[in-house]
Enzyme design. Structure first.
Site, short mmCIF file in Angstrom:
data_model
loop_
_atom_site.label_atom_id
_atom_site.label_comp_id
_atom_site.label_asym_id
_atom_site.label_seq_id
_atom_site.Cartn_x
_atom_site.Cartn_y
_atom_site.Cartn_z
CG HIS A 1 20.10 -7.57 -11.27
ND1 HIS A 1 19.40 -6.25 -9.73
CD2 HIS A 1 21.34 -7.23 -11.52
CE1 HIS A 1 20.49 -5.87 -9.91
NE2 HIS A 1 21.28 -5.95 -10.85
CG HIS B 1 -9.80 -10.93 -4.56
ND1 HIS B 1 -9.31 -11.00 -5.58
CD2 HIS B 1 -11.19 -10.95 -4.84
CE1 HIS B 1 -10.57 -10.27 -6.56
NE2 HIS B 1 -11.69 -10.13 -5.99
#
Length: 324
Positions: free
Chosen positions: A9, A169
């Protein structure tokens, strides 16, 4: 290669596709399909069919959708019925799921095999702090080291050594860890070893099943010279600066290649490309590493093409000379 369609959506599918590319690199045969407020179910179905038609192999398609029972899922499910022997649909999309799907395509050739594999990673990606809020049934001890050689006599297997100012990371914890499969991630930095908070955050950022450590450069040199009790351990080393890497190698850490991923820009540095910044000391340090026979693998993630380090250094030197 299994084609992947991300359906949602609104613009969620496009956003998470972009996030996945930042972490794992640009991907072939991946399409984002969005249901916008002015669209009906038939419009969405047409977009899904157009997306599938772009794939080289339309027999193997994996759909990652945002919400079970929503319009994107329902339209995907309608298409799936005619291909349910090969296609697969997974709802509840999150970023760990998408990255795991990307990594799985490197070794799995079936959409249904990938779908079954990524469920656990998607669940493990949902965590909470403080840890006391985590449901009791979800708490589990860190997986034991199941390496076939764990505990046997031997020494470190250095699977990757990387210079990255961001250290541990997303690109390292996902893309590189999936590619080189370390059992240990070792951040080698005097500065970080003195910072309890940064050390704690690095340890918490380690992928499931991988132990993260932070050690000063001198300690890493000692470990490299006397690592016999680390037999079977696959070590991924992370250096914040090229200077730390040079110290480690000069001290006896046996590294023949350095992956150069990221060097942050700061005052006095030039930036010859998007992710690497240098001052004269940096350039001189890389030249010293090169003189020692160290090779450079310049790329952010495993799927990137390798850049030419000599060309990058020459461009940086030219920019520094112009600024004098």
């Amino acid at each position: 290669m299994v084609g992947i369609i991300i359906a949602s959506h609104g613009e969620f599918a496009k956003g998470i596709k972009q996030s996945g590319s930042m972490i794992f690199g640009e991907q072939e045969d991946v399409q984002a399909v969005t249901l916008m407020p002015d669209m009906g179910p038939d419009d969405l179905k047409a977009k899904l069919e157009e997306a599938v038609a772009t794939f080289k192999d339309q027999d193997q398609v994996l759909f990652l959708v945002d919400l079970w029972g929503g319009t994107p899922f329902n339209q995907v499910n309608g298409l799936f019925e005619a291909h349910k022997d090969k296609w697969a649909v997974v709802a509840g999309l999150n970023l760990p799921m998408l990255i795991e799907a990307y990594a799985s395509r490197l070794s799995m050739e079936s959409a249904q095999e990938i779908a079954a594999h990524i469920i656990e990673t998607a669940k493990e990606g949902v965590k909470v702090r403080p840890e006391s809020l985590q449901p009791k049934e979800a708490k589990a001890a860190a997986p034991a080291d199941t390496s076939a050689n764990a505990g046997r006599p031997g020494s470190f297997d250095y699977v990757l050594a990387r210079i990255d100012s961001r250290l541990l990371h997303g690109q390292v914890a996902t893309a590189w860890s999936k590619s080189v499969t370390p059992t240990r991630i070792i951040v080698v930095s005097d500065a970080v070893a003195k910072d309890d908070l940064r050390t704690q955050l690095i340890q918490q950022a380690a992928p499931v099943g991988v132990k993260a450590h932070v050690v000063p450069v001198d300690q890493m040199i000692k470990l490299a010279k006397d690592d016999k009790h680390f037999g079977g351990q696959r070590a991924l080393l992370l250096f914040e600066t090229p200077q730390d890497a040079l110290r480690a190698i000069e001290g006896g850490v046996p590294l023949k290649e350095l992956n150069v991923g990221s060097m942050a820009h700061s005052v006095g540095k030039v930036q010859p490309n998007k992710v690497l910044a240098f001052d004269q000391n940096d350039i001189d340090t890389f030249k010293k590493l090169e003189d020692k026979g160290v090779k450079f693998d310049v790329r952010k993630v495993p799927t990137d093409s390798k850049d030419n380090m000599d060309a990058i250094l020459n461009k940086a030197q030219d920019e520094i000379n112009k600024n004098k």
